[in-house]
Motif scaffolding. Sequence first.
Motif, PDB file in Angstrom:
ATOM      1  N   SER A   1     -12.349   3.868   4.593  1.00 16.34           N
ATOM      2  CA  SER A   1     -11.295   4.287   4.942  1.00 16.34           C
ATOM      3  C   SER A   1     -11.340   4.780   3.623  1.00 16.34           C
ATOM      4  CB  SER A   1     -10.042   3.051   4.619  1.00 16.34           C
ATOM      5  OG  SER A   1      -9.629   2.788   3.053  1.00 16.34           O
ATOM      6  N   GLU A   2     -10.326   6.217   3.619  1.00 18.57           N
ATOM      7  CA  GLU A   2      -9.417   6.848   2.008  1.00 18.57           C
ATOM      8  C   GLU A   2      -9.073   5.904   1.618  1.00 18.57           C
ATOM      9  OE1 GLU A   2      -7.588  10.826   0.942  1.00 18.57           O
ATOM     10  OE2 GLU A   2      -8.984  10.856   3.265  1.00 18.57           O
ATOM     11  N   ARG A   3      -9.748   6.036   0.149  1.00 21.12           N
ATOM     12  CA  ARG A   3      -8.389   5.229  -0.320  1.00 21.12           C
ATOM     13  C   ARG A   3      -7.065   5.845  -1.381  1.00 21.12           C
ATOM     14  NH1 ARG A   3     -11.916   1.369   1.607  1.00 21.12           N
ATOM     15  NH2 ARG A   3     -14.446   1.539   0.803  1.00 21.12           N
ATOM     16  N   ILE A   4      -6.964   5.313  -1.841  1.00 20.24           N
ATOM     17  CA  ILE A   4      -5.329   5.540  -2.316  1.00 20.24           C
ATOM     18  C   ILE A   4      -5.365   5.686  -3.733  1.00 20.24           C
ATOM     19  CG2 ILE A   4      -2.915   4.895  -3.235  1.00 20.24           C
ATOM     20  CD1 ILE A   4      -2.001   3.029  -1.091  1.00 20.24           C
ATOM     21  N   HIS A   5      -5.416   6.718  -3.830  1.00 16.55           N
ATOM     22  CA  HIS A   5      -5.560   7.749  -5.487  1.00 16.55           C
ATOM     23  C   HIS A   5      -4.370   7.395  -6.731  1.00 16.55           C
ATOM     24  CE1 HIS A   5      -5.513  11.509  -2.852  1.00 16.55           C
ATOM     25  NE2 HIS A   5      -4.841  11.901  -4.291  1.00 16.55           N
ATOM     26  N   ASP A   6      -3.148   7.581  -5.670  1.00 14.35           N
ATOM     27  CA  ASP A   6      -2.119   7.861  -5.995  1.00 14.35           C
ATOM     28  C   ASP A   6      -1.344   6.231  -7.264  1.00 14.35           C
ATOM     29  OD1 ASP A   6       1.479   8.000  -6.148  1.00 14.35           O
ATOM     30  OD2 ASP A   6       0.996  10.074  -6.794  1.00 14.35           O
ATOM     31  N   TYR A   7      -0.598   6.886  -8.203  1.00 15.38           N
ATOM     32  CA  TYR A   7      -0.800   5.402  -9.174  1.00 15.38           C
ATOM     33  C   TYR A   7       0.674   4.802  -8.497  1.00 15.38           C
ATOM     34  CZ  TYR A   7       0.721   2.750 -13.168  1.00 15.38           C
ATOM     35  OH  TYR A   7       0.762   2.218 -14.110  1.00 15.38           O
ATOM     36  N   GLU A   8       1.565   5.397  -7.636  1.00 10.83           N
ATOM     37  CA  GLU A   8       3.170   4.954  -8.359  1.00 10.83           C
ATOM     38  C   GLU A   8       2.155   4.432  -6.464  1.00 10.83           C
ATOM     39  OE1 GLU A   8       5.758   4.472  -9.759  1.00 10.83           O
ATOM     40  OE2 GLU A   8       5.143   5.011 -11.313  1.00 10.83           O
ATOM     41  N   LEU A   9       1.933   5.129  -5.353  1.00  9.64           N
ATOM     42  CA  LEU A   9       1.733   4.393  -4.744  1.00  9.64           C
ATOM     43  C   LEU A   9       1.011   3.454  -3.914  1.00  9.64           C
ATOM     44  CD1 LEU A   9       2.354   4.761  -1.206  1.00  9.64           C
ATOM     45  CD2 LEU A   9       0.064   6.445  -1.647  1.00  9.64           C
ATOM     46  N   MET A  10      -0.077   3.177  -5.167  1.00 13.96           N
ATOM     47  CA  MET A  10      -0.917   2.050  -5.432  1.00 13.96           C
ATOM     48  C   MET A  10      -0.383   1.014  -5.955  1.00 13.96           C
ATOM     49  SD  MET A  10      -3.790   0.465  -5.374  1.00 13.96           S
ATOM     50  CE  MET A  10      -5.648   1.688  -4.648  1.00 13.96           C
ATOM     51  N   LYS A  11       0.414   0.884  -7.178  1.00 10.19           N
ATOM     52  CA  LYS A  11       1.572   0.423  -8.008  1.00 10.19           C
ATOM     53  C   LYS A  11       1.978  -0.764  -6.910  1.00 10.19           C
ATOM     54  CE  LYS A  11       4.962  -0.593 -11.550  1.00 10.19           C
ATOM     55  NZ  LYS A  11       5.579  -0.035 -12.308  1.00 10.19           N
ATOM     56  N   SER A  12       2.973   0.415  -6.092  1.00 11.12           N
ATOM     57  CA  SER A  12       4.144  -0.527  -5.272  1.00 11.12           C
ATOM     58  C   SER A  12       3.121  -1.097  -4.162  1.00 11.12           C
ATOM     59  CB  SER A  12       5.168   0.710  -4.369  1.00 11.12           C
ATOM     60  OG  SER A  12       4.383   0.858  -3.212  1.00 11.12           O
ATOM     61  N   ALA A  13       1.928  -0.586  -2.953  1.00  7.59           N
ATOM     62  CA  ALA A  13       1.035  -1.411  -2.632  1.00  7.59           C
ATOM     63  C   ALA A  13       0.584  -2.714  -2.774  1.00  7.59           C
ATOM     64  CB  ALA A  13      -0.325  -0.346  -2.434  1.00  7.59           C
ATOM     65  N   LEU A  14      -0.001  -2.898  -4.817  1.00  7.12           N
ATOM     66  CA  LEU A  14      -0.162  -3.978  -4.943  1.00  7.12           C
ATOM     67  C   LEU A  14       0.946  -4.862  -5.054  1.00  7.12           C
ATOM     68  CD1 LEU A  14      -2.017  -2.827  -8.486  1.00  7.12           C
ATOM     69  CD2 LEU A  14      -2.844  -3.878  -6.064  1.00  7.12           C
ATOM     70  N   GLU A  15       2.300  -4.352  -5.529  1.00  7.92           N
ATOM     71  CA  GLU A  15       3.508  -5.334  -5.725  1.00  7.92           C
ATOM     72  C   GLU A  15       4.277  -5.505  -3.821  1.00  7.92           C
ATOM     73  OE1 GLU A  15       5.764  -2.437  -7.556  1.00  7.92           O
ATOM     74  OE2 GLU A  15       5.770  -2.970  -9.767  1.00  7.92           O
ATOM     75  N   LYS A  16       3.257  -5.101  -3.053  1.00  8.84           N
ATOM     76  CA  LYS A  16       3.807  -6.006  -1.873  1.00  8.84           C
ATOM     77  C   LYS A  16       3.298  -6.528  -1.232  1.00  8.84           C
ATOM     78  CE  LYS A  16       4.322  -3.179   2.796  1.00  8.84           C
ATOM     79  NZ  LYS A  16       4.475  -2.835   3.752  1.00  8.84           N
ATOM     80  N   HIS A  17       2.104  -6.742  -1.645  1.00 10.68           N
ATOM     81  CA  HIS A  17       1.321  -7.265  -1.153  1.00 10.68           C
ATOM     82  C   HIS A  17       1.193  -9.010  -2.398  1.00 10.68           C
ATOM     83  CE1 HIS A  17      -0.318  -4.227   1.133  1.00 10.68           C
ATOM     84  NE2 HIS A  17      -1.206  -4.893   2.922  1.00 10.68           N
ATOM     85  N   ASN A  18       1.965  -9.038  -2.906  1.00 12.81           N
ATOM     86  CA  ASN A  18       2.037  -9.678  -3.923  1.00 12.81           C
ATOM     87  C   ASN A  18       1.142 -10.476  -4.565  1.00 12.81           C
ATOM     88  OD1 ASN A  18       4.615 -10.365  -3.324  1.00 12.81           O
ATOM     89  ND2 ASN A  18       4.238 -11.425  -1.530  1.00 12.81           N
ATOM     90  N   LEU A  19       0.638  -8.310  -5.154  1.00 11.65           N
ATOM     91  CA  LEU A  19      -1.237  -8.909  -6.048  1.00 11.65           C
ATOM     92  C   LEU A  19      -0.594  -8.446  -7.718  1.00 11.65           C
ATOM     93  CD1 LEU A  19      -3.196  -7.202  -3.391  1.00 11.65           C
ATOM     94  CD2 LEU A  19      -3.354  -9.486  -4.299  1.00 11.65           C
TER      95      LEU A  19
END
Length: 430
Positions: A358-376
């Motif tokens: 895949s292409e990886r997320i490189h936007d800080y806020e988007l990555m932060k929210s993705a981690l939070e959504k997955h309870n990481l």
Amino acid sequence: MKTTIAEVKNYVGQEVTIGAWLANKRSSGKIAFLQLRDGSGFIQGVVVKAEVSEEVFKLAKSITQESSLYVTGIVREDSRSPFGYELGVTNIELIHEAHDYPITPKEHGTEFLMDHRHLWLRSKKQHANMKIRNEIIRATYEFFNKQGFIKIDPPILTSSAPEGTTELFHTKYFDEDAFLSQSGQLYMEAAAMAFGKVFSFGPTFRAEKSKTRRHLIEFWMIEPEMAFTSHEESLEIQEQYVSYIVQSVLENCALELKTLGRDISKLENVKPPFPRITYDEAIKFLQEQGFEDIKWGDDFGAPHETAIANSFDKPVFIVNYPKDIKPFYMQPHPERDDVVLCADLIAPEGYGEIIGGSERIHDYELMKSALEKHNLSLDAYGWYLDLCKYGAVPHSGFGLGLERTVAWITGTEHVRETIPFPRLLNRLWP
């Protein structure tokens, strides 16, 4: 002249000595045929009673399977042999006589052979599988080195899960919890921010209670990561890489492919470009093929992947999966918020997914929210978030499972025969 079976082609008409094991033998009156192996290959040694001493001929008739020997003889071409050469034996020196070798030239059950995996590796087909595995590894290094990649070795002991799953092997790291790596990807992303283009090759572990012919508990992965690289550019690298290793095997392992009875016409066609279909198109296709239970948002199982692959004569990319069934780190599609920029590469002939990327997320806020959504944990993944914080760039990567790829290229039915000592759900020995 001491040499190996692989090198006898350089000594036609000359007398050489080979250290070997007796794989099999047959005799008829005044002639004995010894099937010899030395690790580099297999060759037939022909012992003619009238051409050797009585002692040597008697030894040739009595040698037991898997005894070790020094065999001396004249190298000659033999068009009847798949190898192309044979040895006219002039002398035999017994090193060690083996007795009651358990794997005889007859049919044995799979469990028996797996219990004797340390010996089964000596057989012709297993030898061919391992030689082709080695060629794929050699060609992998060659390909990525030519492309300007740097090899980086990620850790095997980690404190978190790249895929965010619970299928991890837990261990204690002194007074902390640790896990066996299920992927080196996150570390490779960090390395790509330092070196641009990197790849790793190493063991990974999945505590997945699966018994299918496609799954191992411990397997090896090749994981490239590339800075300043779009998903589309990554797909091109993937098809170039897969084509490269297939063509390398065709060129350098013709004898091994013949030993395995592989239909090479199916491999000769593996050249870029590879066909691509979207996840949406795949769902529609499967429904039309009679998979009535499959619906949008479902992941694909082996029967689904096989049905899709059977529609093509090359590996096929399935692109743009729903984000809800993919890991947290994948870049959202620029035109849709329900799918991500990713692809699975499905091998032909029912061998399933061999690459996920895949292409990886490189936007800080988007990555932060993705981690939070997955309870990481943001603390545990703080170092990974730093990649989006300090000089973030678009980047892409993928992982190729070595054993599935070996199975596909060799035509081997089960991945347990594509790794020297497989670790399966109920097998941790030998």
